[in-house]
Design an enzyme around this catalytic site. Structure first.
Site, PDB file in Angstrom:
ATOM      1  N   PHE A  88     -17.587 -84.115  -3.773  1.00 24.94           N
ATOM      2  CA  PHE A  88     -18.624 -83.128  -3.710  1.00 24.94           C
ATOM      3  C   PHE A  88     -17.986 -81.671  -2.964  1.00 24.94           C
ATOM      4  O   PHE A  88     -18.552 -80.776  -3.234  1.00 24.94           O
ATOM      5  CB  PHE A  88     -19.909 -83.742  -2.413  1.00 24.94           C
ATOM      6  N   VAL A 102     -14.626 -81.254   3.700  1.00 26.08           N
ATOM      7  CA  VAL A 102     -15.313 -81.597   4.767  1.00 26.08           C
ATOM      8  C   VAL A 102     -14.639 -81.043   5.960  1.00 26.08           C
ATOM      9  O   VAL A 102     -13.455 -81.103   6.179  1.00 26.08           O
ATOM     10  CB  VAL A 102     -15.326 -83.234   4.801  1.00 26.08           C
ATOM     11  N   ASP A 117     -21.683 -96.657  -4.473  1.00 27.85           N
ATOM     12  CA  ASP A 117     -20.397 -96.071  -4.260  1.00 27.85           C
ATOM     13  C   ASP A 117     -19.841 -96.816  -3.031  1.00 27.85           C
ATOM     14  O   ASP A 117     -19.215 -96.017  -2.019  1.00 27.85           O
ATOM     15  CB  ASP A 117     -20.415 -94.795  -4.271  1.00 27.85           C
TER      16      ASP A 117
END
Length: 828
Positions: free
Chosen positions: A500, A503, A613
């Site tokens: 994505f 972080v 996942d």
């Protein structure tokens, strides 16, 4: 302490029976039929006329209203609803109190039209000396509002205050003493580390009073004149529950509840799991209730084992939302091994973040040989006043309200507004400076949820009304606050990179450490996963699921803010990072924690949530190495009751992917079980699940480990740091559990609940000290690694990629051949 029934038995059994049959005799007992010119009998109680009670009332103007009985619907035809008193200005009842302590306040409302007054349009507030009970209240049908307040003076003043340009009305009122021990001062909080004290000072409002598994119990059959309603309308899944009744079996006794806590007709009926003939049933029975945001709630559970045929045959768990409030509850142990003895249990919730509160019961997975079942006999939910003494969410109070309440509220609101304005001004100035320095270089515009580019929702930071993501989901953070928390996304603060985006470690203004996941505009993961993460995590609160603190969608950003997990991913502690190796017990406890999180996903709500996942990189560890499952972007809700699977395009991570799901594109909870089985072998062997640098037969961890497991020689491939430190029985149970998870067909795999049980058993076997057995350095422990495993030559391996979402049914394809060529362990 569980906080079970706190009443003591009455002194003598004969006196006890007499009191039980006659009911509680209140010292203060004011019953008024407002607007009536004569007394009104309701059951065995008499509500006196307004004329007789006029000495208690102070009002500038007297308006008495009445309506013919025929205008009242048959379901609401109480004689108390035929008349009403209308208040055009602030008015108050003052009741002398003979016995200080907790009292009921019951207010009866039924709107009808009298002269120029349409009571369905009335808006008003109700308060006592110390508490706001209602504010800007309106009612369009028959309603009984029940409150419980602790009176500490010689009088109780109840004030009715019309809202601006409106009026107030009341059909009847009760002020009645309550037994001292009905509500004690403390209760356990749903937060395990917190004991809530101070209930005696709390004003309470009854939100729900439910008779599980039985019919309505009217006030005439309750010693404290309460009404208990059936539970059917609150059940989330009626097909998973059934009713049971055995009222005659109920036996009140010392140490348990009394009829003042709840009547026999409540304890003698129950809702229980409808497990059919399936001894492996594993689901929760759940009830859902509407509540107000931001308040704590006192939840009282009523239990009575009327279903068991013998002692120690019923063990079950109890939950409020995602919090476990009772584990392996055996009711027969609470009453000196006697069945059918009533008990109750009090729990105080945290301030609510949703307008729904769920209560669940489910079978214990920790007790062997017990038929899966769970019961609940009754339930009460009571709202607790907030920090300024209010039970109302709106807090709109007229200036003519009681002076001390007005001062408290006025000062509080004034301070709050001043602080909010100062914060807004500060953030705006800071935002302008940062924008001037940064410019406007953002070009990524994600797909809109509603056809535009706005993703605004209502929250504590925004008054947005575009409910693209339901307004009770999480908190929306302004972008400038996220920048500040991450030192303007300082690259030195990056703690991870995923599919994505990056972080970052961060810190909020109050010092709370957070992990900030910032979406990469070039990522193939986008809006759908962003939405899914918010929608799911905002509903879940479980100690083994990573909590969502907030999100940001300003400036076309997709940013998720989580609780910070001090020790990072499980994967980083197994290989590749140079961190100290984990011991076997630590690894078992981590696997158990992750299994508990997955078990909650699969069973905690009416529909299972399939993670899709599960992998070691998505199991995070806090400062105490407690495991929490993370990353719900690919998650999907499970199949309907009458379905076996969800048909969906294949998504997941290479090496962890369920081959049956891959072949058929049919997703079930057992797909998560397969992935978790891979994680178990990863934990044991401390190596990547796909490693193309190894010989061909070793590239895929799951296949390689299964070969050694089936040969009974799993000890040959364990992590070298564990050699000599695992008890053989513990390893055997662990290996058998992982093997079952990796069964080719989903129907042959265990549930996560069963996996959890087996892992806990493996931990017990590791902890067990058998008489005469040497300690962990014994030669009975797992031996040295086989030389052929330790000395692995690098081998070039052919690589073949494919588009997973376009795969058709590949039942005839050798999954060994397919999986041995997948090399991107982090790819999706």
């Amino acid at each position: 302490m569980m906080g079970y029934g706190k009443f003591e038995v009455w002194a003598l059994s004969v006196l006890c029976l007499a009191l039980f049959s006659s009911g509680f005799d209140p010292i203060d007992n004011y019953l008024i039929d407002c607007g009536s010119t004569r007394n009104t009998s309701v059951g065995d109680r008499v509500f006196v006329s307004d004329n007789s009670a006029s000495k208690f009332l102070s009002t500038p103007k007297e308006v008495l209203a009445n309506t013919p009985l025929k205008s009242i619907t048959s379901s609401d035809d109480s004689p108390l609803y035929q008349t009403a008193r209308i208040f055009t200005e602030s008015s108050k009842y003052t009741f002398p109190i003979s016995q200080r302590g907790r009292h009921w306040i019951r207010l009866y409302f039924f709107p009808f039209v009298y002269a120029s007054y349409d009571m369905s349009t009335a808006k008003f507030g109700v308060s006592t000396q110390n508490h706001v009970l209602l504010s800007d209240f309106g009612v369009d049908k028959a309603s009984l509002k029940e409150f419980s307040v602790n009176v500490t003076s010689d009088s109780l003043v109840i004030t009715f205050t019309p809202s601006s340009s409106s009026f107030a009305f009341l059909n009847a009122i009760e002020v009645v003493s309550v037994p001292d021990k009905l509500i004690t001062d403390d209760a356990d909080s749903v937060n395990p580390s917190e004991n809530f004290q101070g209930l005696l000072t709390q004003a309470l409002e009854t939100v729900a009073r439910v008779n599980m598994g039985g019919p309505t119990v009217s006030f005439e059959n309750d010693t404290l004149w309460r009404t208990w309603v059936p539970d059917q309308s609150f059940l989330v899944n009626k097909n998973g529950a059934k009713n049971f009744s055995n009222i005659g079996a109920v036996k009140y006794s010392s140490g348990g509840a009394t009829p003042d806590i709840a009547p026999k007709t409540v304890y003698g009926t129950a809702t229980e799991m409808d497990s059919g003939d399936d001894p492996n049933s594993n689901f929760n029975v759940t009830w859902e209730f509407q509540v107000d945001l931001g308040f704590r709630y006192l939840v009282r559970f009523h239990f009575c084992d009327i279903v068991s045929k013998g002692l120690n045959m019923l063990y079950f768990n109890v939950y409020i939302d995602s919090w476990s409030v009772a584990h392996d509850l055996d009711l027969s142990t609470l009453s000196v091994n006697v069945l059918a003895v009533p008990h109750y249990m009090d729990r105080v919730t945290l301030p609510t973040v949703s307008d729904k509160l769920r209560v669940s019961i489910g079978p214990s997975n920790d007790v062997d040989g017990i038929y899966p079942n769970a019961i609940l006999n009754g339930l009460e939910i009571m709202k607790m006043n907030n920090s300024i003494g209010s039970l109302s969410g709106s807090m709109v109070i007229s200036s003519s309200s009681k002076k001390n309440v007005g001062v408290i509220v006025g000062v509080t609101i004034g301070v709050f507004v001043a602080v909010v304005l100062a914060v807004i001004f500060f953030l705006m100035c800071r935002k302008r400076r940062r924008m001037a320095l940064q410019g406007h270089s953002k070009t990524w515009i994600p797909l809109s949820i509603n056809g535009g580019n706005s993703h605004t929702v209502g929250s504590k930071y925004s008054n947005g009304t575009n409910a693209s993501i339901a307004s009770n989901y999480g908190y929306r953070f302004p972008f400038v606050a996220v920048q500040e928390a991450t030192n303007n996304f300082d690259e030195n603060w990056v703690i991870g990179i995923g599919g994505f985006g990056k972080v970052y470690k961060g810190a909020l203004n109050d010092g709370t450490k957070v992990a900030v996941k910032r979406g990469n505009p070039r990522s193939q993961q986008g809006l759908a996963e962003f939405q899914t993460e918010i929608e799911l995590l905002s509903q879940f609160r479980h100690r083994h699921l990573v909590s969502l603190i907030g999100y940001c969608d300003e400036k076309n950003e997709m940013i998720l803010i989580y609780e910070y997990m001090e020790n990072g991913t499980l994967k980083s502690h197994l290989y590749g990072s140079g961190l100290p190796s984990l011991g076997w017990k630590e690894r078992l406890e981590i696997c158990i924690g992750a299994a508990r999180g997955l078990h909650y996903l699969h069973t905690g709500y009416a529909k299972a949530v399939i993670h899709r996942d599960v992998k070691s990189a998505n199991i995070l560890l806090d400062e105490n190495l407690m495991a929490k499952v993370a990353d719900f972007g690919l998650s999907k809700t499970g199949p309907e009751i009458d379905q076996t699977h969800v048909s969906t395009a294949v998504k997941g991570s290479f090496g962890y992917l369920d081959p049956e799901y891959f072949r058929r594109q049919q997703l079930t909870e057992k797909s998560d079980v397969y992935s978790f089985g891979v994680v178990l072998f990863e934990v044991l062997c401390a190596r990547p699940v796909i490693d193309p640098t190894l010989p061909r037969e070793m590239v895929n961890l799951a296949e390689w480990a299964m070969k050694w497991q089936k040969k009974g020689q799993l000890e040959q491939i364990i992590d070298s740091t564990l050699v000599g430190k695992i008890r053989p029985d513990s390893l055997r149970k662990f290996g058998e559990t992982a093997e079952k998870c990796l069964a080719d067909l989903g129907v042959d795999r265990p549930s996560v609940g069963d996996v959890l049980w087996n892992l806990e058993y493996a931990l017990q076997l590791q902890d067990a000290v058998i008489q005469g057995e040497p300690e962990e350095n014994s030669t009975n422990m797992i031996g040295e690694l086989s030389p052929q495993i330790n000395n692995v030559n690098n081998v070039d391996t052919a690589v073949s990629g494919f588009e997973m979402s376009s795969v058709d049914d590949l039942s005839g394809v050798s999954m060994s051949r397919v999986f041995s060529q997948l090399v991107k362990s982090e790819g999706r």
